[in-house]
Scaffold this motif. Structure first.
Motif, PDB file in Angstrom:
ATOM      1  N   GLY A  10       0.786  -1.219   0.000  1.00  0.00           N
ATOM      2  CA  GLY A  10       0.000   0.000   0.000  1.00  0.00           C
ATOM      3  C   GLY A  10       0.823   1.275   0.000  1.00  0.00           C
ATOM      4  N   VAL A  11       2.065   1.234   0.538  1.00  0.00           N
ATOM      5  CA  VAL A  11       2.869   2.459   0.654  1.00  0.00           C
ATOM      6  C   VAL A  11       4.080   2.461  -0.277  1.00  0.00           C
ATOM      7  N   ARG A  12       4.194   1.453  -1.083  1.00  0.00           N
ATOM      8  CA  ARG A  12       5.382   1.326  -1.945  1.00  0.00           C
ATOM      9  C   ARG A  12       5.551   2.521  -2.875  1.00  0.00           C
ATOM     10  N   ASP A  13       4.450   3.080  -3.325  1.00  0.00           N
ATOM     11  CA  ASP A  13       4.532   4.167  -4.305  1.00  0.00           C
ATOM     12  C   ASP A  13       4.931   5.511  -3.692  1.00  0.00           C
ATOM     13  N   VAL A  14       4.977   5.604  -2.371  1.00  0.00           N
ATOM     14  CA  VAL A  14       5.319   6.888  -1.739  1.00  0.00           C
ATOM     15  C   VAL A  14       6.648   6.814  -0.993  1.00  0.00           C
ATOM     16  N   LYS A  15       7.469   5.868  -1.364  1.00  0.00           N
ATOM     17  CA  LYS A  15       8.709   5.641  -0.615  1.00  0.00           C
ATOM     18  C   LYS A  15       9.761   6.727  -0.834  1.00  0.00           C
ATOM     19  N   GLY A  16       9.577   7.572  -1.814  1.00  0.00           N
ATOM     20  CA  GLY A  16      10.554   8.628  -2.020  1.00  0.00           C
ATOM     21  C   GLY A  16      11.863   8.095  -2.544  1.00  0.00           C
ATOM     22  N   ASN A  17      12.947   8.645  -2.025  1.00  0.00           N
ATOM     23  CA  ASN A  17      14.278   8.267  -2.490  1.00  0.00           C
ATOM     24  C   ASN A  17      14.878   7.078  -1.743  1.00  0.00           C
ATOM     25  N   GLY A  18      14.130   6.540  -0.796  1.00  0.00           N
ATOM     26  CA  GLY A  18      14.668   5.427  -0.011  1.00  0.00           C
ATOM     27  C   GLY A  18      14.021   4.099  -0.358  1.00  0.00           C
ATOM     28  N   GLN A  19      14.402   3.118   0.401  1.00  0.00           N
ATOM     29  CA  GLN A  19      13.882   1.760   0.225  1.00  0.00           C
ATOM     30  C   GLN A  19      12.766   1.484   1.242  1.00  0.00           C
ATOM     31  N   VAL A  20      12.018   0.414   0.979  1.00  0.00           N
ATOM     32  CA  VAL A  20      11.006  -0.061   1.931  1.00  0.00           C
ATOM     33  C   VAL A  20      11.561  -1.339   2.567  1.00  0.00           C
ATOM     34  N   ALA A  21      11.744  -1.313   3.876  1.00  0.00           N
ATOM     35  CA  ALA A  21      12.291  -2.474   4.588  1.00  0.00           C
ATOM     36  C   ALA A  21      11.155  -3.312   5.170  1.00  0.00           C
ATOM     37  N   LYS A  22      11.286  -4.622   5.022  1.00  0.00           N
ATOM     38  CA  LYS A  22      10.283  -5.560   5.548  1.00  0.00           C
ATOM     39  C   LYS A  22      10.845  -6.181   6.822  1.00  0.00           C
ATOM     40  N   LEU A  23      10.365  -5.680   7.948  1.00  0.00           N
ATOM     41  CA  LEU A  23      10.909  -6.109   9.249  1.00  0.00           C
ATOM     42  C   LEU A  23       9.934  -7.027   9.978  1.00  0.00           C
ATOM     43  N   PHE A  24       9.670  -8.167   9.353  1.00  0.00           N
ATOM     44  CA  PHE A  24       8.802  -9.162   9.995  1.00  0.00           C
ATOM     45  C   PHE A  24       9.299 -10.542   9.614  1.00  0.00           C
ATOM     46  N   ALA A  25       8.873 -11.538  10.348  1.00  0.00           N
ATOM     47  CA  ALA A  25       9.335 -12.908  10.122  1.00  0.00           C
ATOM     48  C   ALA A  25       8.723 -13.480   8.846  1.00  0.00           C
ATOM     49  N   LYS A  26       9.277 -14.642   8.417  1.00  0.00           N
ATOM     50  CA  LYS A  26       8.806 -15.377   7.239  1.00  0.00           C
ATOM     51  C   LYS A  26       9.070 -14.621   5.932  1.00  0.00           C
ATOM     52  N   HIS A  27       9.854 -13.586   5.991  1.00  0.00           N
ATOM     53  CA  HIS A  27      10.242 -12.897   4.759  1.00  0.00           C
ATOM     54  C   HIS A  27      11.763 -12.850   4.676  1.00  0.00           C
TER      55      HIS A  27
END
Length: 322
Positions: free
Chosen positions: A216-233
């Motif tokens: 849902g927020v991937r398109d507003v990440k700006g100049n940075g990355q989106v980090a996935k900080l949860f298990a099973k990933h």
């Protein structure tokens, strides 16, 4: 004639009076006095008291009775005092028990209090309203905590974000539009991104919900990355490595994983860091990040307690919701 009378043999039995003679009433009265009979006064009918009657026995009896009465009165007074003291102690004990029951009832009521659903969009909650929701959640996680302990856990209102400055829309349930606009406003301010220092950290109640938020927020990440900080990933060491080598604008994770990364200094927090709590989402049983027991407990025991809390608050991070 006289001789005949004298010569008659004396009679035996009966009285000693010759026939024909009458008894003298005065003589009878004097004999009654000599015999100690009681003289009755015709006027009042009271018994007379005569010389020689011993009254000392009656006086002694009266004194003994008075003494006994005095002792009895004293004992009665002491008994009354004891009863009064017992009654007072009983009343005090009842008051103590009533106060104890009242405090227990209030504590139980506070423990069972459930955070209510916000009456407005979470992005537009005032600091006071958001603080009330957080307080109810903390009481659920720490039912035996004292008011002072709860106060120490509750983030100050000064650290809570003010309501969003854009109008609250009528987006359908599940829409990410409000949080997208909230994140956009946050990313427009502040210094340039640095490694291991996400600008926005989103806390959600499950790994599945985290995956939805990432999309849902991937398109507003700006100049940075989106980090996935949860298990099973990604495994924990991989997440630490990713944060250390990338500039992250948005990190999305569960309280348990984010709390561990904070406590082990894998995430750097400063005054530009914003934590967004996903309290608007409900699972199939209508539970949220603040009410689902195991996740709620992780939020307060992993993120807002111990070393993680110290780094979060000392760094000046702010807290909001969506």
């Amino acid at each position: 004639m006289a001789q005949e009378t004298l010569s008659k043999a004396p009679k035996t039995g009966g009285d000693d009076l010759d026939d024909g003679l009458e008894l003298d009433p005065e003589l009878l009265a004097s004999e009654a006095e000599d015999d100690g009979e009681v003289d009755v006064d015709e006027d009042d009918g009271e018994e007379g008291v005569y010389e020689g009657d011993d009254l000392s026995g009656d006086e002694d009896g009266e004194r003994e009775q008075a003494k006994a009465a005095g002792v009895g009165t004293k004992r009665k007074a002491e008994a009354d005092d004891e009863r009064e003291l017992e009654d007072t102690e009983h009343v005090d004990e009842e008051a103590r028990m009533a106060d104890k029951k009242r405090r227990k009832k209030e504590k139980e009521k506070a423990r069972k209090a459930k955070p209510t659903a916000p009456s407005t969009t979470p992005t537009h909650l005032t600091p006071s309203d958001l603080s009330s929701l957080l307080l109810a959640s903390i009481r659920e996680s720490f039912p035996s905590a004292t008011p002072m302990e709860i106060s120490d856990l509750l983030p100050s209102e000064s650290s809570l974000l003010p309501p969003a400055d854009f109008p609250a829309g009528d987006e359908p349930e599940g829409s990410f539009a409000p949080v997208q606009r909230r994140i956009e406003a946050i990313l427009q301010t502040g210094p340039k991104l640095k490694v291991a220092a996400p600008r926005v950290i989103v806390l959600a109640l499950s790994g599945l919900r985290c995956a939805d938020v990432v999309r849902g927020v991937r398109d507003v990440k700006g100049n940075g990355q989106v980090a996935k900080l949860f298990a099973k990933h990604m495994k924990y060491p991989e997440q630490v490595k990713f944060l250390a080598n990338n500039k992250v604008s948005i990190a999305v994770g569960t309280p348990a994983r984010v709390g561990r990364l904070l406590s082990e200094d894998a995430i750097t927090v400063n005054k530009d860091t914003v934590f967004l709590l996903d309290i608007g989402h409900r699972d199939s049983k209508t539970r949220t990040l603040l009410t689902l027991p195991e996740i709620r407990d992780e939020l307060w025991k992993s993120v807002f307690s111990g070393t993680a809390r110290e780094r979060l608050l000392s760094g000046g991070a702010r807290i909001g919701a969506f």
